[in-house]
Design an enzyme around this catalytic site. Structure first.
Site, short mmCIF file in Angstrom:
data_model
loop_
_atom_site.label_atom_id
_atom_site.label_comp_id
_atom_site.label_asym_id
_atom_site.label_seq_id
_atom_site.Cartn_x
_atom_site.Cartn_y
_atom_site.Cartn_z
N ASP A 103 8.57 8.83 -5.58
CA ASP A 103 9.70 9.67 -5.18
C ASP A 103 9.93 9.68 -3.67
OD1 ASP A 103 7.52 11.11 -4.28
OD2 ASP A 103 8.27 13.05 -4.99
N HIS A 119 0.61 4.31 -2.55
CA HIS A 119 0.38 5.67 -2.06
C HIS A 119 1.53 6.60 -2.41
CE1 HIS A 119 -3.07 5.07 1.02
NE2 HIS A 119 -3.17 4.21 0.02
N ASP A 120 2.74 6.07 -2.52
CA ASP A 120 3.87 6.90 -2.93
C ASP A 120 3.76 7.24 -4.41
OD1 ASP A 120 6.33 8.29 -2.66
OD2 ASP A 120 7.39 6.56 -3.50
N HIS A 138 -5.83 -6.17 -2.62
CA HIS A 138 -6.77 -6.25 -1.49
C HIS A 138 -7.02 -7.70 -1.07
CE1 HIS A 138 -8.69 -1.97 -1.99
NE2 HIS A 138 -7.45 -1.95 -1.56
N PRO A 190 -7.46 7.02 -5.00
CA PRO A 190 -8.88 6.68 -5.12
C PRO A 190 -9.50 6.37 -3.77
CG PRO A 190 -7.50 4.84 -5.82
CD PRO A 190 -6.58 5.99 -5.55
N ASP A 205 -3.18 -13.64 -3.30
CA ASP A 205 -3.62 -14.59 -4.33
C ASP A 205 -4.87 -14.06 -5.01
OD1 ASP A 205 -5.69 -14.99 -2.48
OD2 ASP A 205 -4.85 -16.85 -1.70
N ARG A 247 0.83 -1.21 0.00
CA ARG A 247 0.00 0.00 0.00
C ARG A 247 0.87 1.26 0.00
NH1 ARG A 247 -3.28 2.40 4.69
NH2 ARG A 247 -4.89 3.66 3.69
N VAL A 258 1.04 9.76 -5.70
CA VAL A 258 1.13 11.14 -5.22
C VAL A 258 2.55 11.65 -5.55
CG1 VAL A 258 0.93 12.67 -3.23
CG2 VAL A 258 -0.49 10.61 -3.37
N GLY A 303 4.33 10.92 -7.97
CA GLY A 303 5.17 9.89 -8.56
C GLY A 303 5.95 9.13 -7.51
N SER A 342 8.06 10.65 -1.38
CA SER A 342 7.49 11.80 -0.67
C SER A 342 6.62 11.35 0.49
CB SER A 342 6.69 12.69 -1.63
OG SER A 342 5.70 11.95 -2.31
N ASN A 368 -3.43 8.36 5.21
CA ASN A 368 -2.20 7.64 5.59
C ASN A 368 -2.02 7.48 7.09
OD1 ASN A 368 -1.32 7.31 2.91
ND2 ASN A 368 -0.39 9.36 2.88
#
Length: 323
Positions: free
Chosen positions: A71, A63-64, A190, A160, A251, A59, A67, A69, A73, A91
């Site tokens: 990088d 998430h990196d 998920h 999203p 899986d 995740r 947002v 790209g 952040s 987060n």
């Protein structure tokens, strides 16, 4: 004619180089040969102690990359007057695995000071997590550099929400250069991890003006969820596994759950109820090996989103702060 062919070929090469930044497999082979082994060993030890960290690291990569790209952040701490991504409610407190990245970085700095970027460590750790809990292995092109900016509001603008329908999800992933099939394939992450009850409680208790419960959810499954997520909870921190069948195994059971109307989030179950994605769900449910191959390819492609290479960005000494 030969000149024309040469010109067209060169034009294609230029356009491809503009579209795909220079990353390569084995980027650290000469500068820090044990880089990927150090990260993998750190991830394996952490996930062996706490299997839930695999979902957290996958995740974190998502998430990196979505947002600013890929990088790193997402790793930067807030500073006075500049709250960072990691303190966005998306987060904080649910994003897990920071300590694994920091531990790997400390080991790398001891061996190869200021060579391996935090952004690449996140990408390696996501791959190693997929292998540890799902047997999905793939080569990670590397050479990303670390960004110097992290803004608290940007995750809300780019990631999203769990309440999106299939068309909204498709639009979100398209903006990042990912296809409809890749969106559905990556949603298979998920298969591991947990969801806060607040992310789907309206499907159980407050679906619409005429129906309290979402009719697309299996009634027996919904009844079981209600025991874990009461309507008036004593705590807002209650969570349930996103995949009740194999909660710690990456899986294709996620897609089988969707076919059985046992998707937890609106953004999961919509993939079966939407005509544009239902066929992809059924194919992924039917062929786990094909899904795993597609998942690996989509993870690699996601790792190219808006990356910094060459002289852009920096190689942080400490993943929490800019140099």
């Amino acid at each position: 004619m030969g000149y024309l062919v040469f010109f067209v070929t060169m034009s294609m090469m230029v356009s491809e180089s503009l579209a795909m930044p220079f990353l390569k497999v084995g980027y650290y082979q000469s500068t820090c040969p044990s880089a990927e082994t150090i990260v993998r060993n750190t991830v394996n030890q952490a996930v062996s102690r706490n299997p839930g960290l695999a979902a957290g690291l996958l995740r974190m990569y998502f998430h990196d990359c979505f947002v600013r790209g890929c990088d790193a952040s997402v790793l930067l701490d807030s500073t006075p007057g500049n709250p960072a991504e990691k303190d966005n409610p998306i987060n904080n407190p649910s994003l897990r695995g920071f300590e694994v990245i920091y531990e790997a970085k400390a080991k790398l700095e001891a061996q190869c000071p200021q060579i391996v970027s935090c952004a690449d460590i996140i990408a390696f750790a996501a791959r190693d997590s997929a292998y540890k809990v799902g047997g999905i292995n793939y080569k990670v092109p590397s050479g990303r550099r670390d960004g110097r900016v992290s803004i608290k509001d940007e995750p809300t603008q780019n990631l999203p929400s769990p309440f999106l329908n299939a068309k909204q999800l498709e639009d979100n992933f398209t903006r990042k250069g990912l296809s409809l099939d890749e969106m559905v394939t990556l949603s298979g992450a998920h298969s591991i991890g947990r969801s806060n009850c607040t992310s789907f409680s309206e499907r159980l208790y407050d679906f619409s003006e005429t129906q309290a419960q979402d009719p697309s959810m299996d009634p027996i499954f919904a009844r079981d969820l209600k025991t874990k997520c009461p309507q008036n909870p004593r705590s807002l921190d209650q969570t349930v596994p996103l995949d009740v069948l194999t909660p710690n195994k990456l899986d294709n059971k996620y897609y089988k759950n969707l076919k059985n109307h046992q998707g937890i989030l609106t953004s999961d179950q919509t993939l079966l109820s939407s005509p544009s994605t239902a066929g992809i769900v059924r194919n992924n449910a039917r062929d786990g090996a094909a899904w795993a191959n597609k998942f690996a390819a989509a993870m690699v492609k996601m790792g190219y989103i808006d990356v910094l290479t060459g002289h852009k960005g920096e190689i942080r000494k400490d993943c929490r702060v800019v140099n």
